[in-house]
Scaffold this motif. Structure first.
Motif, PDB file in Angstrom:
ATOM      1  N   ILE A   6       0.846  -1.197   0.000  1.00 50.70           N
ATOM      2  CA  ILE A   6       0.000   0.000   0.000  1.00 50.70           C
ATOM      3  C   ILE A   6       0.881   1.247   0.000  1.00 50.70           C
ATOM      4  O   ILE A   6       1.742   1.403   0.871  1.00 50.70           O
ATOM      5  N   GLY A   7       0.674   2.151  -0.976  1.00 51.41           N
ATOM      6  CA  GLY A   7       1.426   3.399  -1.044  1.00 51.41           C
ATOM      7  C   GLY A   7       1.931   3.643  -2.448  1.00 51.41           C
ATOM      8  O   GLY A   7       1.747   2.815  -3.343  1.00 51.41           O
ATOM      9  N   GLY A   8       2.574   4.782  -2.655  1.00 53.24           N
ATOM     10  CA  GLY A   8       3.003   5.116  -4.012  1.00 53.24           C
ATOM     11  C   GLY A   8       4.191   6.044  -4.090  1.00 53.24           C
ATOM     12  O   GLY A   8       4.326   6.799  -5.042  1.00 53.24           O
ATOM     13  N   GLY A   9       5.093   5.968  -3.092  1.00 53.78           N
ATOM     14  CA  GLY A   9       6.244   6.859  -3.085  1.00 53.78           C
ATOM     15  C   GLY A   9       7.559   6.121  -3.187  1.00 53.78           C
ATOM     16  O   GLY A   9       7.605   4.915  -3.483  1.00 53.78           O
ATOM     17  N   GLY A  10       8.644   6.848  -2.898  1.00 48.88           N
ATOM     18  CA  GLY A  10       9.965   6.241  -2.944  1.00 48.88           C
ATOM     19  C   GLY A  10      10.138   5.128  -1.928  1.00 48.88           C
ATOM     20  O   GLY A  10      10.818   4.132  -2.198  1.00 48.88           O
ATOM     21  N   ARG A  11       9.546   5.302  -0.763  1.00 44.39           N
ATOM     22  CA  ARG A  11       9.598   4.257   0.266  1.00 44.39           C
ATOM     23  C   ARG A  11       8.990   2.964  -0.248  1.00 44.39           C
ATOM     24  O   ARG A  11       9.572   1.878  -0.118  1.00 44.39           O
ATOM     25  N   GLY A  33       0.725   2.879  -6.173  1.00 41.62           N
ATOM     26  CA  GLY A  33       1.985   2.757  -6.896  1.00 41.62           C
ATOM     27  C   GLY A  33       2.352   4.020  -7.645  1.00 41.62           C
ATOM     28  O   GLY A  33       1.723   5.064  -7.500  1.00 41.62           O
ATOM     29  N   ASN A  34       3.416   3.927  -8.435  1.00 39.55           N
ATOM     30  CA  ASN A  34       3.794   5.022  -9.335  1.00 39.55           C
ATOM     31  C   ASN A  34       4.456   4.426 -10.564  1.00 39.55           C
ATOM     32  O   ASN A  34       4.594   3.197 -10.673  1.00 39.55           O
ATOM     33  N   ALA A  35       4.859   5.267 -11.489  1.00 42.40           N
ATOM     34  CA  ALA A  35       5.369   4.763 -12.767  1.00 42.40           C
ATOM     35  C   ALA A  35       6.613   3.900 -12.590  1.00 42.40           C
ATOM     36  O   ALA A  35       6.791   2.893 -13.293  1.00 42.40           O
ATOM     37  N   GLY A  36       7.481   4.269 -11.637  1.00 48.38           N
ATOM     38  CA  GLY A  36       8.667   3.470 -11.400  1.00 48.38           C
ATOM     39  C   GLY A  36       8.350   2.126 -10.775  1.00 48.38           C
ATOM     40  O   GLY A  36       8.911   1.095 -11.167  1.00 48.38           O
ATOM     41  N   ILE A  37       7.446   2.130  -9.796  1.00 51.93           N
ATOM     42  CA  ILE A  37       7.027   0.879  -9.162  1.00 51.93           C
ATOM     43  C   ILE A  37       6.409  -0.053 -10.195  1.00 51.93           C
ATOM     44  O   ILE A  37       6.552  -1.276 -10.132  1.00 51.93           O
ATOM     45  N   GLU A 357      24.478   2.932 -12.752  1.00 51.92           N
ATOM     46  CA  GLU A 357      25.356   2.464 -11.681  1.00 51.92           C
ATOM     47  C   GLU A 357      24.810   2.845 -10.304  1.00 51.92           C
ATOM     48  O   GLU A 357      25.514   2.769  -9.302  1.00 51.92           O
ATOM     49  N   ALA A 358      23.558   3.250 -10.266  1.00 49.98           N
ATOM     50  CA  ALA A 358      22.894   3.578  -9.008  1.00 49.98           C
ATOM     51  C   ALA A 358      21.554   2.853  -8.966  1.00 49.98           C
ATOM     52  O   ALA A 358      21.057   2.362  -9.982  1.00 49.98           O
ATOM     53  N   ILE A 359      20.993   2.772  -7.784  1.00 54.67           N
ATOM     54  CA  ILE A 359      19.606   2.325  -7.641  1.00 54.67           C
ATOM     55  C   ILE A 359      18.761   3.588  -7.649  1.00 54.67           C
ATOM     56  O   ILE A 359      18.993   4.498  -6.846  1.00 54.67           O
ATOM     57  N   VAL A 360      17.808   3.674  -8.553  1.00 51.92           N
ATOM     58  CA  VAL A 360      16.973   4.869  -8.643  1.00 51.92           C
ATOM     59  C   VAL A 360      15.558   4.505  -8.213  1.00 51.92           C
ATOM     60  O   VAL A 360      14.880   3.716  -8.871  1.00 51.92           O
ATOM     61  N   PHE A 361      15.147   5.056  -7.074  1.00 55.47           N
ATOM     62  CA  PHE A 361      13.795   4.822  -6.565  1.00 55.47           C
ATOM     63  C   PHE A 361      12.903   6.001  -6.977  1.00 55.47           C
ATOM     64  O   PHE A 361      13.263   7.162  -6.765  1.00 55.47           O
ATOM     65  N   HIS A 362      11.739   5.688  -7.532  1.00 55.70           N
ATOM     66  CA  HIS A 362      10.806   6.708  -8.001  1.00 55.70           C
ATOM     67  C   HIS A 362       9.866   7.108  -6.868  1.00 55.70           C
ATOM     68  O   HIS A 362       9.234   6.258  -6.251  1.00 55.70           O
ATOM     69  N   ALA A 363       9.785   8.413  -6.626  1.00 54.96           N
ATOM     70  CA  ALA A 363       8.888   8.932  -5.594  1.00 54.96           C
ATOM     71  C   ALA A 363       7.687   9.633  -6.209  1.00 54.96           C
ATOM     72  O   ALA A 363       6.547   9.416  -5.807  1.00 54.96           O
ATOM     73  N   GLY A 364       7.931  10.482  -7.210  1.00 60.68           N
ATOM     74  CA  GLY A 364       6.850  11.219  -7.866  1.00 60.68           C
ATOM     75  C   GLY A 364       7.087  11.290  -9.347  1.00 60.68           C
ATOM     76  O   GLY A 364       7.529  12.317  -9.873  1.00 60.68           O
ATOM     77  N   THR A 365       6.814  10.191 -10.056  1.00 57.44           N
ATOM     78  CA  THR A 365       7.001  10.155 -11.509  1.00 57.44           C
ATOM     79  C   THR A 365       5.741   9.632 -12.191  1.00 57.44           C
ATOM     80  O   THR A 365       4.897   8.988 -11.572  1.00 57.44           O
ATOM     81  N   GLY A 366       5.651   9.901 -13.468  1.00 57.39           N
ATOM     82  CA  GLY A 366       4.582   9.369 -14.303  1.00 57.39           C
ATOM     83  C   GLY A 366       5.113   9.146 -15.704  1.00 57.39           C
ATOM     84  O   GLY A 366       6.281   9.423 -16.000  1.00 57.39           O
ATOM     85  N   GLY A 378       6.529  16.412  -5.641  1.00 48.12           N
ATOM     86  CA  GLY A 378       7.543  17.330  -5.147  1.00 48.12           C
ATOM     87  C   GLY A 378       8.904  16.675  -5.092  1.00 48.12           C
ATOM     88  O   GLY A 378       9.892  17.192  -5.609  1.00 48.12           O
ATOM     89  N   ARG A 379       8.963  15.527  -4.433  1.00 47.59           N
ATOM     90  CA  ARG A 379      10.180  14.723  -4.466  1.00 47.59           C
ATOM     91  C   ARG A 379      10.004  13.733  -5.612  1.00 47.59           C
ATOM     92  O   ARG A 379       9.086  12.907  -5.599  1.00 47.59           O
ATOM     93  N   VAL A 380      10.878  13.790  -6.592  1.00 52.07           N
ATOM     94  CA  VAL A 380      10.681  13.059  -7.836  1.00 52.07           C
ATOM     95  C   VAL A 380      11.399  11.717  -7.825  1.00 52.07           C
ATOM     96  O   VAL A 380      10.800  10.670  -8.105  1.00 52.07           O
TER      97      VAL A 380
END
Length: 420
Positions: A6-11, A33-37, A357-366, A378-380
């Motif tokens: 349950i949720g849709g941010g970087g966490r 969820g979000n686009a990255g998830i 070369e990084a782990i990129v977690f999506h917080a606010g993307t579409g 706000g936090r992308v």
């Protein structure tokens, strides 16, 4: 085992990412969820506040476990709603989530059980709070009692700033009913530290310590945000201090919640201040994974996250040993221009495929109609670098973060600098 997060941010992206590594995990759903998830799980567009629809989804998909990320649904009783349907769920019940949902409850609990925290007073009217405030030394800390998306706390360095914060909360009601009551407490100086723990009643399994950066600008300047970056471990804070915090604050708080008839099960997040004499005190408790602390803690987890969740749900957390990796992690948050005030959405994001070369977690993307990644919050993004030590992880995080661009992109340039 199929799982619903349950949720849709970087966490939540970090939680899904970690669960995906478990050989026991089947299909993972995420609501909303979000686009990255959506690259890892099936996103279902149900808001976190719609408990009936969420429990129906869990029943329809026959999930074996539900994991709740955000604070608002926990405070509103989402765990109780799933338990009423007999659905296994990881997270605290409503009466236990009050440790985050009400600052007054939390402060009174710590006071009753002699758990170290700042001195405080609670107020239910603006007039009484204002009269007390005028007598306090500066700096002073003013907190809205309820949940305010991580933005309900002001550290005021002038009486004018304190006056405005109190008026905004209690008169202008910028946080709505969350500001119907306030806590005014002494300012604690020192190093901040976050310790998240898996908790089941009196059983506490601490995670690797982390440090968040709340203010929007370098040098901890400007208004507070939900978090602009974090890192783990904390090489500049002695293990003896971390152990003292666990033994004098976190474990006694878990026992206190049991004694109050509110046993806590889930993630108990302790926000702590280490005073100049090395003594930890409690700033706050959260009733869930932190954001963005989760983004550096879970990449350091060696053990199977699903096993830990299930042990907590089944009451066997005391039988679980949790292992952590030696490597360091640093997360740099890329935010929209204007955040934490108003900001634009739908701005194209470039270079995501170059930050490999990084782990990129999506917080606010579409994703827009043209199939482009775009900003949607706000936090992308949270860009996480891993390394042998903080310096290497930090260099990698910033190097990879520079490869990602979008109009108005803002990030702090001093994340983890204190550790160097």
């Amino acid at each position: 085992m199929d799982i619903l997060v349950i949720g849709g941010g970087g966490r939540e992206h970090a939680i899904v990412w970690a669960l995906k590594k478990s050989p026991k995990a089947g299909k993972i759903y995420c609501a909303p969820g979000n686009a990255g998830i959506g690259q890892l799980a099936e996103c279902v567009p149900i808001p976190v506040s719609e408990f009936d629809a969420l429990t129906e989804l869990a029943e329809a998909k026959k999930v074996g476990l539900v994991v709740v990320g955000p604070d608002d649904p926990l405070a509103d009783g989402i765990v109780d709603a799933f338990e009423a349907k007999g659905i296994p769920v990881f997270g605290p019940r409503k009466n236990a989530a009050e440790i985050e949902g009400s600052k007054i409850f939390m402060k009174d609990l710590l006071h009753k059980y002699h758990i170290p925290t700042a001195t405080y007073r609670k107020f239910y009217t603006y007039e009484e709070a204002h009269a007390y405030l005028k007598e306090q030394p500066i700096p002073v800390v003013i907190k809205a009692d309820g949940l305010a998306a991580g933005k309900g706390v002001t550290v005021a360095y002038s009486m004018e700033e304190a006056d405005k914060a109190l008026s905004d909360i209690m008169v202008a009601k910028v946080f709505g009913e969350a500001g119907a009551q306030v806590v005014i407490e002494e300012f604690l100086a020192g190093q901040e530290m976050s310790i998240l723990s898996f908790v089941d009643g009196e059983t506490v399994r601490p995670m690797a310590a982390a440090q968040d950066h709340k203010p929007i600008f370098d040098g901890d300047k400007g208004p507070n945000t939900g978090g602009m970056g974090t890192y783990s471990p904390l090489p500049h804070i002695a293990n003896s201090i971390i152990e003292e915090a666990i033994e004098t604050i976190i474990k006694p708080t878990a026992k206190a919640m049991v004694a109050e008839g509110r046993p806590f099960r889930g993630v108990l997040f302790a926000g702590l201040m280490i005073s100049p004499d090395g003594k930890p005190k409690t700033i706050e408790f959260n009733a869930r994974f932190g954001d963005p602390e989760t983004q550096v803690v879970l990449p350091r987890l060696q053990s199977d996250l699903l096993d830990i969740f299930l042990a907590a749900v089944n009451g066997t957390l005391d039988q679980v040993e949790i292992e952590w990796k030696d490597e360091a992690a640093v997360c740099v948050v890329l935010a929209s221009g204007g955040y934490p005030a108003s900001y634009a959405k739908g701005i194209p994001i470039h270079g995501l495929d170059q930050a490999d070369e990084a782990i990129v977690f999506h917080a606010g993307t579409g994703i827009n109609e043209q199939g482009e990644w775009v900003t949607n919050g706000g936090r992308v993004l949270g860009v996480v670098g891993l390394g042998r030590d903080i310096a290497e992880a930090r260099d990698k995080a910033y190097e990879q973060a520079e490869r990602i661009t979008f109009e108005g992109k803002h990030n702090r340039t001093d994340i983890a600098a204190k550790a160097l």
